[in-house]
Scaffold this motif. Structure first.
Motif, PDB file in Angstrom:
ATOM      1  N   SER A 251      39.973  50.129   7.029  1.00 31.86           N
ATOM      2  CA  SER A 251      40.705  51.297   6.491  1.00 31.86           C
ATOM      3  C   SER A 251      40.097  52.715   7.115  1.00 31.86           C
ATOM      4  O   SER A 251      39.320  52.432   7.766  1.00 31.86           O
ATOM      5  N   GLY A 252      41.367  53.037   7.201  1.00 29.72           N
ATOM      6  CA  GLY A 252      41.387  54.682   7.490  1.00 29.72           C
ATOM      7  C   GLY A 252      39.853  55.524   7.218  1.00 29.72           C
ATOM      8  O   GLY A 252      39.474  56.096   7.917  1.00 29.72           O
ATOM      9  N   THR A 253      39.571  55.051   5.509  1.00 30.06           N
ATOM     10  CA  THR A 253      38.844  56.080   5.247  1.00 30.06           C
ATOM     11  C   THR A 253      37.511  55.598   5.886  1.00 30.06           C
ATOM     12  O   THR A 253      36.520  56.208   6.937  1.00 30.06           O
TER      13      THR A 253
ATOM     14  N   VAL B 208      25.209  61.718  17.499  1.00 35.19           N
ATOM     15  CA  VAL B 208      25.353  61.556  19.172  1.00 35.19           C
ATOM     16  C   VAL B 208      25.555  63.382  19.838  1.00 35.19           C
ATOM     17  O   VAL B 208      25.969  63.749  20.661  1.00 35.19           O
ATOM     18  N   GLY B 209      25.498  63.756  18.211  1.00 32.09           N
ATOM     19  CA  GLY B 209      25.393  65.915  18.740  1.00 32.09           C
ATOM     20  C   GLY B 209      26.403  66.318  18.892  1.00 32.09           C
ATOM     21  O   GLY B 209      26.527  67.182  19.063  1.00 32.09           O
ATOM     22  N   LEU B 210      27.940  65.783  18.527  1.00 37.38           N
ATOM     23  CA  LEU B 210      28.850  66.813  18.923  1.00 37.38           C
ATOM     24  C   LEU B 210      29.366  66.840  17.788  1.00 37.38           C
ATOM     25  O   LEU B 210      28.954  66.389  16.611  1.00 37.38           O
ATOM     26  N   GLU B 211      30.231  67.877  17.401  1.00 39.10           N
ATOM     27  CA  GLU B 211      30.866  68.321  16.530  1.00 39.10           C
ATOM     28  C   GLU B 211      31.937  67.307  15.420  1.00 39.10           C
ATOM     29  O   GLU B 211      32.596  66.386  16.279  1.00 39.10           O
ATOM     30  N   ASP B 212      32.276  67.150  14.002  1.00 41.09           N
ATOM     31  CA  ASP B 212      32.618  66.459  13.152  1.00 41.09           C
ATOM     32  C   ASP B 212      34.491  66.916  13.792  1.00 41.09           C
ATOM     33  O   ASP B 212      35.248  67.410  14.312  1.00 41.09           O
ATOM     34  N   ARG B 213      35.054  65.670  13.726  1.00 38.32           N
ATOM     35  CA  ARG B 213      36.543  66.204  13.768  1.00 38.32           C
ATOM     36  C   ARG B 213      37.629  64.925  12.798  1.00 38.32           C
ATOM     37  O   ARG B 213      36.454  63.639  12.572  1.00 38.32           O
ATOM     38  N   THR B 214      38.657  65.156  12.812  1.00 39.07           N
ATOM     39  CA  THR B 214      39.068  64.215  11.602  1.00 39.07           C
ATOM     40  C   THR B 214      40.470  63.989  11.883  1.00 39.07           C
ATOM     41  O   THR B 214      41.441  64.690  12.169  1.00 39.07           O
ATOM     42  N   PHE B 215      40.680  62.924  11.223  1.00 42.33           N
ATOM     43  CA  PHE B 215      41.451  62.240  12.218  1.00 42.33           C
ATOM     44  C   PHE B 215      42.624  61.061  10.738  1.00 42.33           C
ATOM     45  O   PHE B 215      42.016  61.294   9.989  1.00 42.33           O
ATOM     46  N   SER B 216      44.027  61.473  11.764  1.00 40.86           N
ATOM     47  CA  SER B 216      44.935  60.546  10.548  1.00 40.86           C
ATOM     48  C   SER B 216      45.347  59.480  10.899  1.00 40.86           C
ATOM     49  O   SER B 216      45.373  59.230  11.594  1.00 40.86           O
ATOM     50  N   PHE B 217      45.209  58.785   9.575  1.00 42.96           N
ATOM     51  CA  PHE B 217      45.750  57.217   9.560  1.00 42.96           C
ATOM     52  C   PHE B 217      46.199  56.210   9.174  1.00 42.96           C
ATOM     53  O   PHE B 217      46.242  56.413   7.172  1.00 42.96           O
TER      54      PHE B 217
END
Length: 377
Positions: A278-280, A293-302
């Protein structure tokens, strides 16, 4: 015929199932899967004597049988391996156990690794993570988007395949295919799909299909995320999932992700690797991987898949690919360490790299210099 059919991928029906294929046949509003394959043959200049035209799947089967050119499917005892340009017929064995009534039809694109790939009109992308008979019993037209022309795939022994009409083409030389041929409305993402596939991050579903509107299993998506960040390896104390055996294609990814805390599993120690993600769930895995891995979070649309209301929600491969491609572009590339490296006061020539400001030396180089070096959990 196949070339014509592929050119139609993404064509969507109008109000009351209006299509140009039905208008051509004389039934402008109605179930149009059979009229679509007939239209493709007509557009390709193949006569009715070679490829009979029809608007009824059951009648179409009978026309092929009268010509002596019908082969039953593997699930019904047949041994025929379909070829490109064959007509594939489907049925519901619970409603018609004797096979007297067919319900759907398409064209064979090719077979590969035990699957038959098809081009179908009046269709939606099929689900391979649920029983086809269960899906058939739960489908509700009012909950689904308009049907369109799409490329699907099925195991050769799928219970819903009735058989194959085999037109007597003068030439059975397959159409030469290049790249992914099933993109339809997602053609603008072709470079994204090609890059992810060539980089070994997210593979297509076959040599020439990417299946952008289909779902992706949880195991395959987790493997793609691990491939994206080059994560591999786990400690001896990492507990395997009860439903992911060691021989599973996604076992390494599962163990790596669990060791890193990227996934947790359920209360009964399962991960359900073969269920569509699922997208969630996809967002949760991506967020956890980015944190690791120490990177900023990103939010995506699914987006929801066309059949997401059945057997649990899922998202589509095109959206998952878009997210992975965005993250691929964000992955920091290593840079050569610009300063001298000394050991015990002497300069050494080690291939040191910087990633996110941290200096790294390959483990193999260290172990070559220090043979007794061991790793501690």
């Amino acid at each position: 015929v196949v070339s014509v059919a592929l050119s139609q991928t993404g064509y969507t029906e109008g109000t009351d199932e209006y299509t140009k294929y039905g208008q051509w046949y004389g039934i402008s509003k109605g179930y149009w899967c059979d009229m679509f394959v007939s239209w493709c043959a007509s557009e390709a200049g193949v006569s009715r004597e070679i490829f009979p035209y029809s608007s009824s799947c059951t009648a179409h089967i009978n026309l092929f049988k009268k010509m002596g050119r019908y082969a039953v499917s593997a699930s019904r005892g047949g041994t025929y391996i379909p070829q490109q340009g064959d007509v594939i017929f489907f049925y519901d064995p619970t409603l018609s156990p004797d096979g007297a009534r067919a319900t759907h039809v398409g064209l064979v694109l090719y077979t590969e690794n035990g699957y038959v790939y098809t081009i179908e009109g009046n269709a939606l992308p099929n689900r391979l993570d649920c029983s086809p008979l269960l899906l058939s019993s739960l489908r509700e037209d009012e909950q689904e988007p308009p049907d369109y022309v799409t490329v699907n795939h099925y195991p050769l022994d799928a219970v819903q395949i009735h058989g194959y009409g085999t037109p007597d083409y003068a030439d059975r030389t397959p159409l030469a295919l290049s790249g992914f041929v099933d993109l339809g409305r997602h053609a603008g993402q072709a470079e994204i799909f090609r890059t992810l596939s060539s980089e070994g991050i997210m593979a297509g579903t076959s040599t020439h299909t990417f299946s952008p509107n289909h779902g992706m299993t949880r195991g395959d998506f987790l493997t793609a995320v691990m491939n994206l960040y080059g994560l591999s390896g786990w400690s001896a104390k990492t507990l395997p999932f009860s439903d992911v055996p060691a021989e599973s294609a996604c076992y390494n990814a599962m163990m790596t992700a669990r060791c890193a805390g990227i996934i947790q599993g359920t209360g009964d120690n399962t991960f359900q690797p073969d269920a569509y993600i699922s997208g969630t769930a996809a967002q949760a895995i991506l967020s956890a991987a980015l944190s690791y891995v120490g990177l900023e979070d990103r939010t995506f649309s699914f987006s929801d898949g066309d059949l997401a209301y059945i057997c649990g929600s899922y998202t589509i491969r095109a959206d998952l690919a878009a997210a992975l491609y965005t993250l691929l572009e964000d992955v920091p590339l290593p840079e050569t360490f610009p300063s001298a490296i000394t050991l015990n006061g002497e300069a050494v020539d080690w291939p040191a790299l910087q990633v996110n400001g941290s200096c790294a030396v390959p483990l193999a180089v260290l172990q070559e210099q220090f043979p007794t070096l061991t790793l501690v959990e």
